[in-house]
Design an enzyme around this catalytic site. Structure first.
Site, short mmCIF file in Angstrom:
data_model
loop_
_atom_site.label_atom_id
_atom_site.label_comp_id
_atom_site.label_asym_id
_atom_site.label_seq_id
_atom_site.Cartn_x
_atom_site.Cartn_y
_atom_site.Cartn_z
N LYS A 93 -5.85 47.20 32.17
CA LYS A 93 -7.31 47.17 32.09
C LYS A 93 -7.85 46.55 33.35
O LYS A 93 -7.16 45.74 34.00
CB LYS A 93 -7.75 46.33 30.88
N ASP A 127 -14.79 52.74 31.27
CA ASP A 127 -14.90 51.86 30.10
C ASP A 127 -16.38 51.43 30.02
O ASP A 127 -17.23 52.16 30.52
CB ASP A 127 -13.94 50.67 30.29
#
Ligand code: NAD
Length: 433
Positions: free
Chosen positions: A107, A147
């Site tokens: 991430k 995201d």
């Protein structure tokens, strides 16, 4: 946050030891997973349009790659910090393993409120981030995606910067040769730039596929009533797919409030109405008409407490907690948002016998189609939306069947069984490493 999330896995660790009968390796695997493999922290200078220089903090956390290259989104958010990115990277390791994708977990994020930047500044910041993490990404290393607050336009800038840097690094004059392969470094790109058909709707479609599998197992007959909190990308697309499959969408909501109709809404018409009016309130669209007599407004608290078969939190985290969990009357909760239930709520609802489909399974359609995008780029292919959805169905129903079997064999919740399956696959990757 990361530590607490990880500590929740004690029970899963014991179950794995029983199933795999390899205590030492499981202990070692957990020791490894307790830390990411790499944390990249970068400082990004940005020359603002008023000529001031500002420095932004960014991260890329590569949690684990036993099953394949790291994969995970990049978020732009003022509260981004190392602990949050670490937690999300770990969850990506679990999610990709659960679905059986040959990928690991990562991430990234930049601590920034993108609303305070001009488009030019946003582009420059995105390109600077790529320049800083360039050495650590690539189709066989780490494949980022959008995201929170990032989108296909930002991925297009990033991939363009990545290709430019690669041309410089390799002195490559042949601009067409491996363009598609380089494009596979980022997913969630625009369709014109190598993005995949169906990516936009993929998470909603995945939710429908998983719910349909569950309904079959439970032998439930339609029409089933559904309440969905959150009418954005995920909530809207899921509503649309479920409506097409004969579910009755009796309640919908967004951040400003919700609507209810016993007769069930037509989500596409509700969306049209919402776009016209600017709010969902009063958009009582049933069948082919919108009429003020066909429904009523409800609050975001009320939507969670409705007498429905299926409740879908599809907005934000922690909306069901210890204060309202006992008021939930749904038989099934389909977690489309990430972490919509607190741990206490999860416990209360499990005790009440509510079937909870965990986020890592329910909302995995997005990452699965991201993987298809990468495959298409690498193989110089372009799949139709039909092909994307039919492949998605194969992956997700297979994962669901395996979770279901583990749940029954070891008398676990669907969440526990999902973690067991994911960690079993990571264990196999670990043994082969
Ligand atoms: P989005 O921004 O498109 O939509 C969010 C929706 O939630 C909007 O309708 C918004 O009005 C509503 N909302 C915001 N705050 C709310 C509140 N307090 N109460 C009720 N509604 C509220 O976002 P999205 O892409 O649809 O994502 C929704 C959730 O699904 C997030 O938790 C996200 O992390 C998760 N998720 C998304 C994807 C994806 O592919 N988009 C994949 C996996 C998980």
């Amino acid at each position: 946050m990361f530590k607490e999330n990880f500590e929740k896995l004690i029970k899963i660790k014991e179950i794995l030891k029983k199933i795999l009968k390899d205590e030492k390796s499981i202990d070692n695997l957990f020791k490894i997973l307790e830390n990411p493999q790499r944390i990249i922290k970068v400082y990004l200078p940005l020359k603002r349009e008023n000529d001031d220089l500002e420095i932004f903090e960014g991260y890329r956390v590569q949690h684990n790659n036993f099953l394949g290259p790291y994969k995970g989104g990049i978020r732009y958010f003022p509260k981004v910090d190392e602990d949050e990115v670490k937690t999300l990277a770990f969850l990506m390791t679990i999610k990709t393993a659960l679905i059986g994708l040959p990928l690991g977990g990562a991430k990234g994020g930049i601590k920034v409120d993108p609303k305070n930047l001009t488009e030019k500044e946003l582009e420059e910041l995105s390109r600077e981030y790529v320049r800083k993490i360039y050495d650590f990404i690539g189709p066989d290393k780490d494949i980022p995606a959008p995201d929170v607050n990032t989108n296909s336009k930002i991925m297009d800038w990033m991939v363009d910067e990545y290709i430019k840097l690669t041309r410089i690094a390799t002195n490559d004059k042949n601009k067409n040769g491996d363009e598609n392969r380089l494009k596979a470094t980022f997913t969630g790109k625009s369709i014109e730039n190598g993005g995949s058909e169906g990516r936009e709707e993929a998470t909603g479609k995945g939710g429908e596929i998983i719910l349909e599998s569950l309904i079959k197992k439970l032998n439930l007959q339609k029409p089933l009533t559904v309440a969905i909190q959150g009418f954005g990308n995920v909530g809207y697309n899921l509503a649309k797919f479920l409506y097409e499959k004969g579910y009755k969408i009796v309640a919908l909501s967004d951040s400003k409030g919700g609507i209810y109709s016993e007769q069930g809404f037509n989500p596409e018409l509700v969306m049209e109405c919402k776009k016209e009016k600017g709010i969902i309130s009063g958009c009582y669209c049933v069948g082919s008409v919108c009429d003020s007599r066909l429904g009523k407004d409800i609050t975001n608290e009320e939507i969670l407490e409705l007498e429905v078969d299926i409740l879908v939190p599809a907005a934000i985290e922690n909306v069901i907690h210890k204060e309202n969990a006992h008021k939930v009357k749904a038989k099934i909760i389909l977690e489309m948002a990430n972490n919509p239930l607190t741990e206490e709520a999860d416990e209360i609802l499990n005790q009440k016998g509510v079937i909870i489909v965990p986020d890592i399974l329910a909302n995995s359609g997005g990452v699965t189609v991201s993987y298809f995008e990468m495959l298409q780029n690498l193989n110089n292919e372009r799949w139709s939306k039909e092909k994307v959805f039919s492949e998605l169905e194969k992956y997700l129903t297979r994962a669901f069947e395996e979770v279901w079997e583990i749940k029954n064999n070891y008398n676990l919740s669907l969440r526990e069984a999902s973690f067991v399956l994911a960690l079993k696959r990571i264990y196999e990757g670990f043994k082969n490493n």
